[in-house]
Design a protein around this motif. Structure first.
Motif, short mmCIF file in Angstrom:
data_model
loop_
_atom_site.label_atom_id
_atom_site.label_comp_id
_atom_site.label_asym_id
_atom_site.label_seq_id
_atom_site.Cartn_x
_atom_site.Cartn_y
_atom_site.Cartn_z
N ASP A 1 3.60 0.59 2.80
CA ASP A 1 3.33 -0.47 3.86
C ASP A 1 3.41 -1.77 3.08
O ASP A 1 2.84 -1.79 1.99
CB ASP A 1 2.07 -0.27 4.44
CG ASP A 1 2.05 0.96 5.21
OD1 ASP A 1 3.12 1.58 5.74
OD2 ASP A 1 0.95 1.53 5.61
N ARG B 1 0.72 4.96 0.76
CA ARG B 1 -0.06 5.91 1.66
C ARG B 1 0.24 7.48 1.48
O ARG B 1 1.47 7.66 1.44
CB ARG B 1 -0.27 5.65 3.11
CG ARG B 1 -1.00 4.30 3.54
CD ARG B 1 -0.83 4.01 5.06
NE ARG B 1 0.32 4.02 5.69
CZ ARG B 1 1.20 4.90 6.32
NH1 ARG B 1 0.66 6.04 6.42
NH2 ARG B 1 2.30 4.38 6.77
N ALA C 1 4.80 9.62 -0.34
CA ALA C 1 3.80 8.34 -0.02
C ALA C 1 4.94 7.66 0.82
O ALA C 1 5.99 7.74 0.91
CB ALA C 1 3.45 7.42 -1.19
N GLU C 2 4.34 7.00 1.98
CA GLU C 2 4.57 6.05 2.85
C GLU C 2 4.33 4.52 2.31
O GLU C 2 3.29 4.58 1.53
CB GLU C 2 4.28 5.85 4.32
CG GLU C 2 4.48 7.56 4.93
CD GLU C 2 5.73 7.45 5.42
OE1 GLU C 2 6.71 6.50 5.29
OE2 GLU C 2 6.22 8.50 6.11
N VAL D 1 0.84 -1.27 -0.07
CA VAL D 1 -0.08 -0.11 0.06
C VAL D 1 0.84 1.28 -0.01
O VAL D 1 1.78 1.35 0.88
CB VAL D 1 -0.96 -0.05 1.31
CG1 VAL D 1 -1.65 1.36 1.33
CG2 VAL D 1 -2.05 -1.01 1.35
N SER E 1 1.74 11.00 2.14
CA SER E 1 2.64 11.51 3.27
C SER E 1 3.21 12.68 2.81
O SER E 1 2.75 13.12 1.90
CB SER E 1 3.74 10.53 3.65
OG SER E 1 4.27 11.15 4.77
N GLU F 1 5.15 -0.45 8.11
CA GLU F 1 5.66 0.71 7.24
C GLU F 1 7.07 0.48 7.00
O GLU F 1 7.72 0.17 7.95
CB GLU F 1 5.68 2.10 8.26
CG GLU F 1 5.92 3.24 7.30
CD GLU F 1 6.01 4.53 7.96
OE1 GLU F 1 7.04 5.03 8.39
OE2 GLU F 1 4.83 4.74 8.84
#
Length: 331
Positions: free
Chosen positions: A264, A250, A261-262, A248, A252, A273
């Protein structure tokens, strides 16, 4: 007078033979040779008195002197040969190996789990066409912050508070500074990874350390998009963890990438993460003299300790720094 020289020669021979017989090393033997037969030796000193002899006695005394000289030389040669043999025998005895003795164990060394993790990441990215770049650990504020779109008083600096020196230099908080230095000296296209040690003022606990290791990824070229970034990250994670894990991205925030983005991954039933990433901010490209209308790029970064702890199921980051052989021998 002739009788006196003959007596001196005979005495010299006796003394020389005795001294040679009692010499116990080659250095002392050489000193005796010089003392008795050298140009300024005792034999030469005695023969200087031949000028006072009657002419008919000089050949007689000369013959006696030559005989004595030959005898002394023979004794020197024999003693030299004897001492050399003794020296060789002593060396052989000292170097003799007792094959019945148990061997001395020298266990093979092993890579530290941090180093093996770094090597594994490098191998993957080199296989994807990247090269390794290095930079100084003591950095200027410009390379560590300003060139990365983080000017003074920027709130993002609070997250990367570090250790400063009196001249304004600091211990780098990330290896992004290596990317800036590399871009200043090279033209696109660029594909590099920058592994190294970084520093931040942090409270040490089971998951945090003031000193840790980071690997950053940078790609600059024409028409690079977020899709290229996602594809690169997914392939890296697939090779790193040995499986096509659920991933994923995410949204950020990082001051030097936009969008950011981060990342995961679902690992052993948990979402973890593992990385931060994003498209290189146009201000960063301008800082190194690249035209953001012509070039684009993406960057990503990961903490080596985080990956090592995930891969080896390590519960406390401090175990990686304690040099406890009971722990390290497991790897």
């Amino acid at each position: 007078m002739a009788t006196e020289i003959e007596i001196q020669l005979q005495t010299l021979e006796q003394e020389a033979q005795s001294a040679i017989a009692h010499s116990d090393n080659l250095k002392k033997l050489e000193e005796l040779r010089v003392a008795y037969l050298g140009k300024k030796g005792e034999l030469s000193l005695i023969l200087k008195g031949m000028g006072k002899l009657a002419p008919e006695m000089r050949p007689v005394i000369g013959a006696v002197a030559n005989q004595i000289k030959e005898k002394i030389q023979d004794s020197l040669s024999q003693q030299q040969e004897t001492l050399q043999k003794q020296q060789i025998q002593a060396q052989i005895a000292s170097e003799t190996i007792d094959v019945t003795m148990p061997g001395v164990s020298k266990p093979l060394g092993k890579s530290h789990p941090l180093q093996s993790t770094i090597d594994r990441v490098i191998d993957i990215f080199v296989g994807l066409g990247y090269t390794v770049a290095q930079g100084p650990q003591i950095e200027s504020d410009y390379y560590n912050f300003e060139a990365l779109n983080t000017p003074p008083e920027h709130p993002a600096r609070d997250m990367q508070d570090t250790f400063y020196f009196g001249d304004g230099s600091l211990l780098r908080t990330h290896t992004s500074s290596v990317q800036i230095r590399y871009m200043e000296q090279n033209e696109p296209p660029i594909r590099i990874i920058a592994p190294g040690r970084v520093y931040r003022r942090d409270t040490v606990d089971a998951t945090h350390s003031a000193v840790f290791h980071q690997i950053e990824v940078l790609a600059i070229g024409k028409n690079l998009t977020f899709t290229d970034l996602k594809g690169t990250i997914k392939e890296f994670l697939r090779q790193m963890f040995g499986d096509d894990l659920p991933t994923v991205f995410r949204a950020s925030y990082f001051p030097f990438t936009e969008p950011s983005a981060e990342v995961d991954v679902q690992w052993q039933g948990k979402w973890l993460e593992v990385m931060g990433c994003g498209m290189v901010d146009p201000n960063v490209l301008k800082a190194v003299g690249y035209d953001p209308e012509e070039y684009s790029g993406f960057a990503a970064g990961l903490g080596v300790e985080r990956f090592a702890m995930i891969l080896h199921k390590i519960d406390d980051i401090r175990r990686l720094y304690n040099s406890d052989l009971r722990f390290l021998n497991q790897f």
